[in-house]
Design a protein around this motif. Structure first.
Motif, mmCIF file in Angstrom:
data_model
loop_
_atom_site.group_PDB
_atom_site.id
_atom_site.type_symbol
_atom_site.label_atom_id
_atom_site.label_comp_id
_atom_site.label_asym_id
_atom_site.label_seq_id
_atom_site.Cartn_x
_atom_site.Cartn_y
_atom_site.Cartn_z
ATOM 1 N N TRP A 1 0.834 -1.056 0.161
ATOM 2 C CA TRP A 1 0.045 -0.070 -0.092
ATOM 3 C C TRP A 1 0.952 1.457 0.023
ATOM 4 O O TRP A 1 1.976 1.252 0.741
ATOM 5 C CB TRP A 1 -0.711 0.033 1.225
ATOM 6 C CG TRP A 1 -1.966 -1.207 1.112
ATOM 7 C CD1 TRP A 1 -1.596 -2.394 1.666
ATOM 8 C CD2 TRP A 1 -3.145 -1.107 0.617
ATOM 9 N NE1 TRP A 1 -2.821 -3.100 1.457
ATOM 10 C CE2 TRP A 1 -3.666 -2.292 0.844
ATOM 11 C CE3 TRP A 1 -3.849 -0.249 0.046
ATOM 12 C CZ2 TRP A 1 -4.981 -2.749 0.521
ATOM 13 C CZ3 TRP A 1 -5.144 -0.410 -0.506
ATOM 14 C CH2 TRP A 1 -5.846 -1.835 -0.073
ATOM 15 N N VAL A 2 0.481 2.004 -0.842
ATOM 16 C CA VAL A 2 1.207 3.269 -0.765
ATOM 17 C C VAL A 2 0.181 4.544 -0.808
ATOM 18 O O VAL A 2 -0.905 4.573 -1.329
ATOM 19 C CB VAL A 2 1.876 3.629 -2.003
ATOM 20 C CG1 VAL A 2 2.749 4.952 -2.147
ATOM 21 C CG2 VAL A 2 3.047 2.563 -2.336
ATOM 22 N N GLN A 3 0.326 5.333 0.528
ATOM 23 C CA GLN A 3 -0.599 6.434 0.664
ATOM 24 C C GLN A 3 0.075 7.714 0.353
ATOM 25 O O GLN A 3 1.040 8.153 1.045
ATOM 26 C CB GLN A 3 -1.216 6.203 2.166
ATOM 27 C CG GLN A 3 -2.087 7.335 2.691
ATOM 28 C CD GLN A 3 -2.849 7.054 3.797
ATOM 29 O OE1 GLN A 3 -2.626 7.832 4.786
ATOM 30 N NE2 GLN A 3 -3.268 5.908 4.069
ATOM 31 N N ALA A 4 -0.809 8.728 -0.329
ATOM 32 C CA ALA A 4 -0.261 10.131 -0.436
ATOM 33 C C ALA A 4 -0.456 10.810 0.846
ATOM 34 O O ALA A 4 -1.370 10.571 1.637
ATOM 35 C CB ALA A 4 -1.170 10.795 -1.573
ATOM 36 N N PRO A 5 0.718 11.875 1.197
ATOM 37 C CA PRO A 5 0.435 12.815 2.282
ATOM 38 C C PRO A 5 -0.671 13.595 2.156
ATOM 39 O O PRO A 5 -1.072 14.030 0.721
ATOM 40 C CB PRO A 5 1.511 13.264 2.528
ATOM 41 C CG PRO A 5 2.407 13.326 0.985
ATOM 42 C CD PRO A 5 1.748 12.091 0.380
ATOM 43 N N GLY A 6 -1.312 14.120 2.901
ATOM 44 C CA GLY A 6 -2.509 14.943 2.952
ATOM 45 C C GLY A 6 -2.055 16.304 2.545
ATOM 46 O O GLY A 6 -0.854 16.732 2.658
ATOM 47 N N ALA A 7 -2.928 17.120 1.851
ATOM 48 C CA ALA A 7 -2.520 18.449 1.416
ATOM 49 C C ALA A 7 -3.887 19.254 1.223
ATOM 50 O O ALA A 7 -4.939 18.657 1.079
ATOM 51 C CB ALA A 7 -1.926 18.260 -0.053
ATOM 52 N N ARG A 8 -3.839 20.560 1.235
ATOM 53 C CA ARG A 8 -4.714 21.482 1.236
ATOM 54 C C ARG A 8 -4.775 22.331 0.142
ATOM 55 O O ARG A 8 -5.682 22.184 -0.822
ATOM 56 C CB ARG A 8 -4.770 22.434 2.547
ATOM 57 C CG ARG A 8 -5.125 21.653 3.583
ATOM 58 C CD ARG A 8 -5.246 22.460 4.891
ATOM 59 N NE ARG A 8 -5.470 21.782 6.042
ATOM 60 C CZ ARG A 8 -5.459 22.410 7.193
ATOM 61 N NH1 ARG A 8 -5.603 23.788 7.486
ATOM 62 N NH2 ARG A 8 -5.900 21.786 8.357
ATOM 63 N N ASP A 9 -3.733 23.160 -0.326
ATOM 64 C CA ASP A 9 -3.738 23.887 -1.505
ATOM 65 C C ASP A 9 -3.331 23.345 -2.789
ATOM 66 O O ASP A 9 -2.631 22.252 -2.560
ATOM 67 C CB ASP A 9 -3.062 25.193 -0.984
ATOM 68 C CG ASP A 9 -1.554 25.015 -0.663
ATOM 69 O OD1 ASP A 9 -1.033 24.047 -1.184
ATOM 70 O OD2 ASP A 9 -1.024 25.985 -0.167
ATOM 71 N N ALA A 10 -3.341 23.968 -3.771
ATOM 72 C CA ALA A 10 -3.072 23.351 -5.149
ATOM 73 C C ALA A 10 -1.487 22.878 -5.244
ATOM 74 O O ALA A 10 -1.198 22.027 -5.528
ATOM 75 C CB ALA A 10 -3.537 24.305 -6.185
#
Length: 319
Positions: free
Chosen positions: A59-68
């Motif tokens: 499993w590979v999970q992207a880190p969370g992010a808010r802006d573009a």
């Protein structure tokens, strides 16, 4: 079964299912949990019942992010990690099957496959999608990275996507065919036109039939390459069969047509990887789209006789 038919049967590679947990590339991030939802519904067991050896390899999970800007950086980091996972499975002799997740994950998947086969030659790719996914950050109206993977694989866009592994141009334009497109913008169309990429838009697919178009596409991407793969965005399907995506587009490919045409893709020894993406469980209240993903993957990986591969192609797990 006669001797010739038996000779042409290939021992299937084990399927290494890789969960691509990324939604940061899309406007609707619900597809980040698509792979986990399919796992919980029993995808591996379903493939076992269909006669394939399948396991969840990672499993590979992207880190969370808010802006573009943060989302783009998150997608870049995610794809670098995904590429390492896919490359490891390819090197082990398994058939990587990436399950997403938004379509930005294709950069990691096919960068890894291109890296694996690079010492021997180029790879080809059949891309089935309602969209062209060929924007760069400069051309994209939304800035959503899941609209950029085709351009990135062709070497156009941000270096964090185009140059995974330290080199760009993972795909040559004549080794790529896009099927089923019916929603796109001028900027991405201009890029693909300038490069001469073959696009079979949905009116052509509807007129000729998906099976005929797919056969032509596979023939093209196998020509002058050592391996090829298939990236299937579930929004290529008609929403009547697959409503559970973030960007459904009317008048798409019917599930029955896709299943019939895609049968035994993985039985081709030159098939290097598969990818099914953009499952969004938030929009799949009745499980219809999950079942479509199950059926498509079972069809793609169905064991069966195939034509002999090109002289230069093949995988390690042939009979």
């Amino acid at each position: 079964m006669n001797r010739e038919a038996m000779r042409r049967m290939r021992t299937p590679c084990p399927l290494a299912l890789i969960g691509a947990e990324v939604g940061e590339g899309a406007s609707d991030a619900g597809c980040k949990w698509g792979a986990q939802a399919l796992r919980e519904r029993g995808l591996a067991a379903h493939l076992h019942r269909a006669g394939r050896q399948a396991h969840w390899a990672g499993w590979v999970q992207a880190p969370g992010a808010r802006d573009a800007a943060g989302r783009l950086r998150a997608v870049e980091r995610f794809n670098a990690e995904l590429a390492q996972r896919v490359l490891a499975e390819a090197q082990s002799g398994a058939l990587p099957v990436v399950v997403g997740g938004d379509h930005s994950c294709a950069v990691g998947t096919w960068s890894a496959i291109a890296e694996h086969w690079r010492p021997q030659g180029d790879i080809g790719l059949v891309w089935v999608d309602a969209h062209l996914d060929a924007h760069t950050p400069a051309s994209s109206p939304s800035g959503a990275p899941h609209g950029m993977p085709v351009a990135a694989l062709l070497g156009h866009g941000t270096p964090g996507l185009t140059s995974l592994g330290g080199w760009a141009g993972k795909l040559q334009p004549d080794h790529l065919v896009i099927l089923g497109a019916r929603s796109f913008e001028a900027g991405e169309l201009a890029l693909l036109t300038s490069l001469g990429v073959r696009v079979m838009y949905m009116p052509e697919v509807a007129q000729r039939g998906f099976a005929a178009c797919l056969a032509e596409a596979v023939a093209q991407v196998r020509r002058h390459t050592v391996a090829w793969g298939l990236s299937f965005d579930l929004d290529a399907l008609d929403p009547a069969d697959a409503p559970g995506t973030g960007t459904p587009v009317a008048a798409g490919i019917r599930l029955a047509d896709a299943m019939g045409a895609l049968r035994a893709c993985a039985a081709d020894p030159a098939c290097a990887a598969l990818e099914v993406v953009e499952y969004n469980p938030r929009h799949d209240s009745d499980g219809r789209t999950a079942q479509a993903a199950f059926d498509l993957l079972a069809a793609m990986t169905e064991p069966g006789p195939v034509a002999d591969p090109p002289r230069e192609a093949g995988r390690t797990c042939l009979a």
